[in-house]
Design a protein around this motif. Structure first.
Motif, PDB file in Angstrom:
ATOM      1  N   ALA A  49      -4.413  14.301  -5.772  1.00  0.00           N
ATOM      2  CA  ALA A  49      -3.345  13.051  -5.695  1.00  0.00           C
ATOM      3  C   ALA A  49      -3.991  11.709  -5.234  1.00  0.00           C
ATOM      4  O   ALA A  49      -3.445  10.404  -5.744  1.00  0.00           O
ATOM      5  N   SER A  50      -5.457  11.809  -4.690  1.00  0.00           N
ATOM      6  CA  SER A  50      -6.030  10.145  -4.495  1.00  0.00           C
ATOM      7  C   SER A  50      -6.676  10.207  -5.905  1.00  0.00           C
ATOM      8  O   SER A  50      -6.684   8.630  -6.165  1.00  0.00           O
ATOM      9  N   ASP A  51      -6.643  11.206  -6.650  1.00  0.00           N
ATOM     10  CA  ASP A  51      -6.914  10.492  -8.828  1.00  0.00           C
ATOM     11  C   ASP A  51      -5.357  10.540  -9.542  1.00  0.00           C
ATOM     12  O   ASP A  51      -6.231   9.789  -9.759  1.00  0.00           O
ATOM     13  N   VAL A  52      -4.483  10.796  -8.819  1.00  0.00           N
ATOM     14  CA  VAL A  52      -2.722  10.792  -9.331  1.00  0.00           C
ATOM     15  C   VAL A  52      -3.319   8.739  -8.822  1.00  0.00           C
ATOM     16  O   VAL A  52      -3.117   7.845 -10.023  1.00  0.00           O
ATOM     17  N   GLU A  53      -3.564   8.155  -7.753  1.00  0.00           N
ATOM     18  CA  GLU A  53      -3.220   7.513  -7.471  1.00  0.00           C
ATOM     19  C   GLU A  53      -4.704   6.621  -8.103  1.00  0.00           C
ATOM     20  O   GLU A  53      -4.455   4.760  -8.776  1.00  0.00           O
ATOM     21  N   ARG A  54      -5.832   6.634  -7.988  1.00  0.00           N
ATOM     22  CA  ARG A  54      -6.004   5.886  -8.881  1.00  0.00           C
ATOM     23  C   ARG A  54      -6.253   5.588 -10.617  1.00  0.00           C
ATOM     24  O   ARG A  54      -6.002   4.465 -10.531  1.00  0.00           O
ATOM     25  N   LEU A  56      -2.862   5.654 -11.355  1.00  0.00           N
ATOM     26  CA  LEU A  56      -1.314   4.435 -11.537  1.00  0.00           C
ATOM     27  C   LEU A  56      -2.086   3.415 -10.697  1.00  0.00           C
ATOM     28  O   LEU A  56      -1.903   2.404 -11.780  1.00  0.00           O
ATOM     29  N   ARG A  57      -3.048   3.422 -10.081  1.00  0.00           N
ATOM     30  CA  ARG A  57      -3.785   2.029 -10.429  1.00  0.00           C
ATOM     31  C   ARG A  57      -4.201   0.966 -11.489  1.00  0.00           C
ATOM     32  O   ARG A  57      -4.434   0.324 -11.775  1.00  0.00           O
ATOM     33  N   LEU A  67       2.621  -1.711  -8.865  1.00  0.00           N
ATOM     34  CA  LEU A  67       2.927  -0.727  -8.170  1.00  0.00           C
ATOM     35  C   LEU A  67       4.341  -1.028  -7.479  1.00  0.00           C
ATOM     36  O   LEU A  67       4.256  -1.986  -6.552  1.00  0.00           O
ATOM     37  N   ASP A  69       6.460  -0.068  -4.279  1.00  0.00           N
ATOM     38  CA  ASP A  69       6.443  -0.412  -3.013  1.00  0.00           C
ATOM     39  C   ASP A  69       6.568   1.130  -2.318  1.00  0.00           C
ATOM     40  O   ASP A  69       8.113   1.372  -2.982  1.00  0.00           O
ATOM     41  N   PRO A  70       5.369   2.264  -1.080  1.00  0.00           N
ATOM     42  CA  PRO A  70       5.372   3.180  -1.566  1.00  0.00           C
ATOM     43  C   PRO A  70       6.505   2.953  -0.790  1.00  0.00           C
ATOM     44  O   PRO A  70       6.704   4.932   0.144  1.00  0.00           O
TER      45      PRO A  70
END
Length: 77
Positions: A49-54, A56-57, A67, A69-70
């Motif tokens: 999930a951290s890799d995906v977030e990086r 995406l950003r 991005l 709003d979570p």
């Protein structure tokens, strides 16, 4: 009363089994460093999930898009 964290016959494990009647041994496992549910490492899920977030950003920064709003539902495509 105390028990060792890895004792499958300890009072907390017995209590859990009593509260979840369809519990099957091996579906959830743990060590001092990780928890597995159905053979899937929760630590690896967090790392993924951290890799995906990086990613995406980084992609949002390249494209200039913001991005979502979570705390809100994702926009419909």
């Amino acid at each position: 009363m105390t028990e060792h964290w890895e004792d499958p016959m300890g009072w907390s494990a017995a209590e859990l089994r009593g509260r979840i009647p369809d519990a099957v041994p091996g579906r959830a496992a743990f060590t001092k460093k990780d928890v597995w549910i159905e053979g899937v490492s929760t630590t690896e899920i967090v790392m993924w999930a951290s890799d995906v977030e990086r990613a995406l950003r980084a992609n949002a920064a390249k494209s200039g898009d913001a991005l979502p709003d979570p705390s809100r539902p994702l926009p419909k495509a």
